[in-house]
Motif scaffolding. Structure first.
Motif, PDB file in Angstrom:
ATOM      1  N   GLU A  52       0.809  -1.220   0.000  1.00 15.00           N
ATOM      2  CA  GLU A  52       0.000   0.000   0.000  1.00 15.00           C
ATOM      3  C   GLU A  52       0.847   1.276   0.000  1.00 15.00           C
ATOM      4  O   GLU A  52       0.521   2.236  -0.688  1.00 15.00           O
ATOM      5  N   ARG A  53       1.912   1.284   0.761  1.00 10.25           N
ATOM      6  CA  ARG A  53       2.735   2.500   0.846  1.00 10.25           C
ATOM      7  C   ARG A  53       3.432   2.800  -0.476  1.00 10.25           C
ATOM      8  O   ARG A  53       3.513   3.960  -0.897  1.00 10.25           O
ATOM      9  N   LEU A  54       3.931   1.762  -1.131  1.00 13.45           N
ATOM     10  CA  LEU A  54       4.570   1.974  -2.432  1.00 13.45           C
ATOM     11  C   LEU A  54       3.552   2.466  -3.459  1.00 13.45           C
ATOM     12  O   LEU A  54       3.826   3.398  -4.221  1.00 13.45           O
ATOM     13  N   LEU A  55       2.374   1.861  -3.464  1.00 15.39           N
ATOM     14  CA  LEU A  55       1.335   2.276  -4.403  1.00 15.39           C
ATOM     15  C   LEU A  55       0.880   3.711  -4.135  1.00 15.39           C
ATOM     16  O   LEU A  55       0.702   4.497  -5.065  1.00 15.39           O
ATOM     17  N   TYR A  56       0.689   4.053  -2.869  1.00 16.33           N
ATOM     18  CA  TYR A  56       0.248   5.405  -2.526  1.00 16.33           C
ATOM     19  C   TYR A  56       1.290   6.433  -2.973  1.00 16.33           C
ATOM     20  O   TYR A  56       0.950   7.445  -3.583  1.00 16.33           O
TER      21      TYR A  56
ATOM     22  N   SER B 280      -2.886   8.040 -14.841  1.00 11.19           N
ATOM     23  CA  SER B 280      -2.113   6.961 -14.204  1.00 11.19           C
ATOM     24  C   SER B 280      -2.293   6.985 -12.695  1.00 11.19           C
ATOM     25  O   SER B 280      -2.418   5.931 -12.061  1.00 11.19           O
ATOM     26  N   SER B 281      -2.312   8.179 -12.132  1.00 14.03           N
ATOM     27  CA  SER B 281      -2.509   8.306 -10.689  1.00 14.03           C
ATOM     28  C   SER B 281      -3.858   7.728 -10.284  1.00 14.03           C
ATOM     29  O   SER B 281      -3.966   7.005  -9.286  1.00 14.03           O
ATOM     30  N   ILE B 282      -4.888   8.024 -11.064  1.00 14.73           N
ATOM     31  CA  ILE B 282      -6.214   7.480 -10.775  1.00 14.73           C
ATOM     32  C   ILE B 282      -6.204   5.961 -10.848  1.00 14.73           C
ATOM     33  O   ILE B 282      -6.752   5.279  -9.968  1.00 14.73           O
ATOM     34  N   GLU B 283      -5.561   5.415 -11.875  1.00 18.72           N
ATOM     35  CA  GLU B 283      -5.498   3.953 -12.000  1.00 18.72           C
ATOM     36  C   GLU B 283      -4.757   3.328 -10.822  1.00 18.72           C
ATOM     37  O   GLU B 283      -5.172   2.292 -10.291  1.00 18.72           O
ATOM     38  N   THR B 284      -3.655   3.953 -10.410  1.00 16.06           N
ATOM     39  CA  THR B 284      -2.893   3.439  -9.267  1.00 16.06           C
ATOM     40  C   THR B 284      -3.736   3.511  -7.997  1.00 16.06           C
ATOM     41  O   THR B 284      -3.769   2.562  -7.203  1.00 16.06           O
ATOM     42  N   LEU B 285      -4.441   4.629  -7.806  1.00 16.34           N
ATOM     43  CA  LEU B 285      -5.277   4.769  -6.615  1.00 16.34           C
ATOM     44  C   LEU B 285      -6.466   3.814  -6.642  1.00 16.34           C
ATOM     45  O   LEU B 285      -6.886   3.306  -5.595  1.00 16.34           O
ATOM     46  N   LYS B 286      -7.005   3.542  -7.812  1.00 15.97           N
ATOM     47  CA  LYS B 286      -8.091   2.557  -7.912  1.00 15.97           C
ATOM     48  C   LYS B 286      -7.576   1.175  -7.516  1.00 15.97           C
ATOM     49  O   LYS B 286      -8.264   0.421  -6.815  1.00 15.97           O
TER      50      LYS B 286
END
Length: 183
Positions: free
Chosen positions: A54-58, A72-78
């Motif tokens: 989670e921390r790496l993804l955030y 891309s940020s939206i896709e990563t947050l999804k």
């Protein structure tokens, strides 16, 4: 508990701590990079080893947002929110904020409403969602959202001002809420 069971627990705890320390190193190294692109590469390298961290993804989503790559940020947050069953309000708020930057107001509103669902006492997000609802002329929903804050025990002046304002937009008399506000 046998010696073997105790040994397994110690190994699992140590390996978990070891992984957390390694992940911390990736996050620190990422923050020390001169460019967002270099920072992103460090995080992507970490995600190859720990694809669901989670921390790496955030941090990746934040870097992508800083780069202006909101899609891309939206896709990563999804992806991050899917991992947490959309129960982490921090991640939901980040997703709503980036969706707003990308011009996806309806999407942002849905995430703000999920935040309020997960944290009914988060009045700040509740007010943001109500403001968006009123901008979409969804006055009854906005009223219910703010009225729920009142029912949750939020008797702040802002709640009464919002209720009076929304009542006026709905074509109703705002006076009762104005009277309570001024008490």
């Amino acid at each position: 508990m046998g010696k073997f069971s105790l040994l397994i627990i110690v190994v699992l705890l140590f390996s978990g701590c070891h992984s957390a320390a390694k992940i911390d190193q990736y996050i620190l190294k990422s923050s020390q990079q001169a460019t967002y692109e270099a920072s992103k590469e460090v995080l992507l390298t970490g995600l190859k080893k720990w694809p669901t961290d989670e921390r790496l993804l955030y941090n990746l989503a934040i870097v992508e947002s800083y780069q202006g790559d909101f899609e891309s940020s939206i896709e990563t947050l999804k992806r991050l929110n899917a991992l947490t069953d959309e129960e982490n309000v921090k991640y939901l708020k980040a997703l709503a904020g980036v969706a707003l930057k990308e011009g996806q107001e309806e999407e942002a509103l849905n995430y703000y409403l999920k935040v309020v669902q997960n944290d009914p006492l988060d009045s700040q997000t509740r007010f943001k969602a109500a403001k968006m609802l009123t901008s979409f002329e969804r006055y009854d929903e906005a009223f219910q959202l703010i009225y729920q804050a009142y029912r949750n025990g939020d008797y702040s002046k802002q709640v009464f001002e919002e209720l009076a304002s929304i009542e006026e937009l709905r074509g109703n008399d705002p006076t009762p809420w104005e009277i309570i506000r001024d008490l």
